[in-house]
Design a protein around this motif. Structure first.
Motif, PDB file in Angstrom:
ATOM      1  N   PRO A  74      11.880   8.901 -10.972  1.00 18.15           N
ATOM      2  CA  PRO A  74      12.882   9.173 -10.090  1.00 18.15           C
ATOM      3  C   PRO A  74      12.789   8.962  -8.738  1.00 18.15           C
ATOM      4  CG  PRO A  74      11.817  11.470 -10.775  1.00 18.15           C
ATOM      5  CD  PRO A  74      11.059  10.257 -11.505  1.00 18.15           C
ATOM      6  N   ARG A  75      11.597   8.864  -8.259  1.00 18.93           N
ATOM      7  CA  ARG A  75      11.555   8.807  -6.735  1.00 18.93           C
ATOM      8  C   ARG A  75       9.956   8.179  -6.367  1.00 18.93           C
ATOM      9  NH1 ARG A  75      11.237  14.046  -7.580  1.00 18.93           N
ATOM     10  NH2 ARG A  75      13.366  14.314  -7.145  1.00 18.93           N
ATOM     11  N   ASN A  76       9.905   7.481  -5.162  1.00 17.30           N
ATOM     12  CA  ASN A  76       8.582   6.887  -5.031  1.00 17.30           C
ATOM     13  C   ASN A  76       7.389   7.969  -4.862  1.00 17.30           C
ATOM     14  OD1 ASN A  76       6.964   5.600  -2.264  1.00 17.30           O
ATOM     15  ND2 ASN A  76       7.045   4.486  -4.036  1.00 17.30           N
ATOM     16  N   GLY A  77       6.518   8.007  -5.636  1.00 16.29           N
ATOM     17  CA  GLY A  77       5.535   8.896  -5.421  1.00 16.29           C
ATOM     18  C   GLY A  77       4.116   8.118  -5.179  1.00 16.29           C
ATOM     19  N   GLY A  78       3.902   6.846  -4.926  1.00 20.54           N
ATOM     20  CA  GLY A  78       2.693   6.094  -4.862  1.00 20.54           C
ATOM     21  C   GLY A  78       2.310   5.326  -6.100  1.00 20.54           C
ATOM     22  N   LYS A  79       1.183   4.411  -5.791  1.00 18.87           N
ATOM     23  CA  LYS A  79       0.639   3.491  -6.685  1.00 18.87           C
ATOM     24  C   LYS A  79       0.001   4.598  -7.987  1.00 18.87           C
ATOM     25  CE  LYS A  79      -2.536  -0.216  -7.623  1.00 18.87           C
ATOM     26  NZ  LYS A  79      -3.426  -1.178  -6.947  1.00 18.87           N
ATOM     27  N   ALA A 187      -2.616  10.119  -5.720  1.00 17.21           N
ATOM     28  CA  ALA A 187      -1.335   9.658  -5.956  1.00 17.21           C
ATOM     29  C   ALA A 187      -1.057   8.356  -5.238  1.00 17.21           C
ATOM     30  CB  ALA A 187      -0.298  10.421  -5.182  1.00 17.21           C
ATOM     31  N   ARG A 188      -1.764   7.669  -4.564  1.00 21.30           N
ATOM     32  CA  ARG A 188      -1.432   6.634  -3.731  1.00 21.30           C
ATOM     33  C   ARG A 188      -2.555   5.263  -3.657  1.00 21.30           C
ATOM     34  NH1 ARG A 188       3.324   6.790  -1.154  1.00 21.30           N
ATOM     35  NH2 ARG A 188       4.309   9.005  -1.251  1.00 21.30           N
ATOM     36  N   MET A 189      -2.862   4.698  -2.756  1.00 22.18           N
ATOM     37  CA  MET A 189      -3.822   3.580  -2.752  1.00 22.18           C
ATOM     38  C   MET A 189      -5.278   3.885  -3.029  1.00 22.18           C
ATOM     39  SD  MET A 189      -1.828   0.884  -2.318  1.00 22.18           S
ATOM     40  CE  MET A 189      -0.304   0.355  -1.739  1.00 22.18           C
ATOM     41  N   ASP A 190      -5.493   5.199  -2.896  1.00 22.27           N
ATOM     42  CA  ASP A 190      -6.785   5.592  -3.164  1.00 22.27           C
ATOM     43  C   ASP A 190      -7.199   5.614  -4.593  1.00 22.27           C
ATOM     44  OD1 ASP A 190      -4.899   7.502  -2.653  1.00 22.27           O
ATOM     45  OD2 ASP A 190      -6.285   8.733  -1.742  1.00 22.27           O
TER      46      ASP A 190
END
Length: 262
Positions: A74-79, A187-190
Motif C-alpha cells: 500500500p505504501r513505499n516501505g523500502g526494498k 527494510a531498505r537498501m541494507d
C-alpha cells in the motif's frame, strides 16, 4: 530449517521463480520481465507503493502474462520490505528458490539460466552475483563498495562472499525465510548485505557468479546518499558485534573447509 535440511531440495524438486521489487521503474520493467519470461521463468513483482503511472504498467503486464504475478504494497516501505514480502509469498506458494533481480535494467537477465543451473547443482547455496562493470559505473559507487566488502569479510571471517551488495542472486527459500522468521531483516537498501551475512552465519554455503552489471543512462536510483549510508554504517556496526560471539564457530568452519580442500 537448517542449511543441511535445506539441501533436501533436489534437482527434481527444484522450483524457482523470479522476484522483482519495483518502485516507479515503469520504463524498464517490461523489458526485464520479457527477458526473464524468454527463459520460461515465472515472475513475481512486488510493487513497493509505486505511482499511478507505474501501477498502470504493472497491471497491464500482469493481465497480459499469466505467469506474472503482482503483489502490491500500500505504501513505499523500502526494498528490503518488498523483498521480504516477496520471499515469504514465494515460499508459501511452494517455490524452492527465488531469483532476485532489479527492475531498473542494471542486471543481465540473460544470465538467469546460469544462476538457475548453479542453484540446481547446489540447491542449499546462496548464489550471489559478482558484478563485472563497464565504464557506466560511477567511480564513487564502485570505490565505496569496497568498504562494505571489507566489513563483510570481517563479519563472516572469510572471503566467501565476493560482493554482498549485488541485488542479482538466487535464494534458497527455506533457509532464507527461516532466518526472516527468526529475526526480521532491514527494510531498505541494507537488506542485501545483511541477509547474506546472516545466512552465512547460519551455515548456508555461497556460490559467486560473475555477471555483467551496467548503470543505464538517466537510470532511476533510489539510493539516498546520506540516509542509506547511515543505515549501512549502523548495519555494519551491528553485524560486527554479532560476529564476535559467533567467531569460534566461523573459524571452525573455515578450518574444516581448508582441511577438506587438501
Amino acid at each position: 530449517m537448517s542449511a543441511q535440511q535445506a539441501s533436501a531440495v533436489t534437482a527434481d524438486s527444484f522450483r524457482p521463480c523470479a522476484l522483482i521489487p519495483i518502485y516507479n521503474h515503469k520504463e524498464t520493467i517490461v523489458a526485464t520481465v520479457k527477458a526473464l519470461r524468454a527463459h520460461r521463468l515465472p515472475v513475481v513483482i512486488v510493487d513497493d507503493g509505486s505511482d499511478e503511472a507505474t501501477q498502470a504498467v504493472l497491471q497491464a503486464l500482469a493481465a497480459k502474462e499469466t505467469a506474472v504475478k503482482l503483489i502490491r504494497l500500500p505504501r513505499n516501505g523500502g526494498k528490503g520490505r518488498a523483498l521480504t514480502a516477496g520471499l515469504i509469498a514465494l515460499r508459501d506458494e511452494g517455490h524452492t528458490h527465488a531469483l532476485q533481480i532489479d527492475a531498473d535494467g542494471q542486471h543481465n537477465a540473460g544470465d538467469a539460466p546460469r544462476f538457475l543451473a548453479e542453484g540446481r547443482a547446489h540447491p542449499s547455496a546462496l548464489v550471489c552475483g559478482h558484478p563485472v562493470y563497464d565504464q557506466s559505473v560511477p567511480r564513487s559507487r564502485l570505490y565505496g563498495r569496497y568498504i562494505t566488502h571489507v566489513c563483510v569479510w570481517l563479519e563472516t571471517l572469510s572471503f566467501t562472499l565476493r560482493d554482498s551488495m549485488c541485488g542479482y542472486r538466487l535464494y534458497p527459500l527455506e533457509a532464507t525465510c527461516a532466518e526472516i522468521d527468526r529475526k526480521p531483516l532491514p527494510a531498505r537498501m541494507d537488506f542485501d548485505t545483511e541477509v547474506a551475512v546472516r545466512l552465512i552465519w547460519q551455515g548456508v554455503p555461497v556460490r559467486n557468479l560473475r555477471t555483467r552489471v551496467i548503470y543505464p543512462k538517466n537510470g532511476l536510483s533510489h539510493f539516498r546518499m546520506l540516509h542509506d549510508n547511515l543505515r549501512i554504517s549502523a548495519m555494519h556496526t551491528r553485524l560486527l558485534l554479532g560476529m564476535l560471539p559467533r567467531a569460534p564457530v566461523l573459524l571452525w568452519r573455515k578450518r574444516r573447509r581448508a582441511a577438506c580442500a587438501i
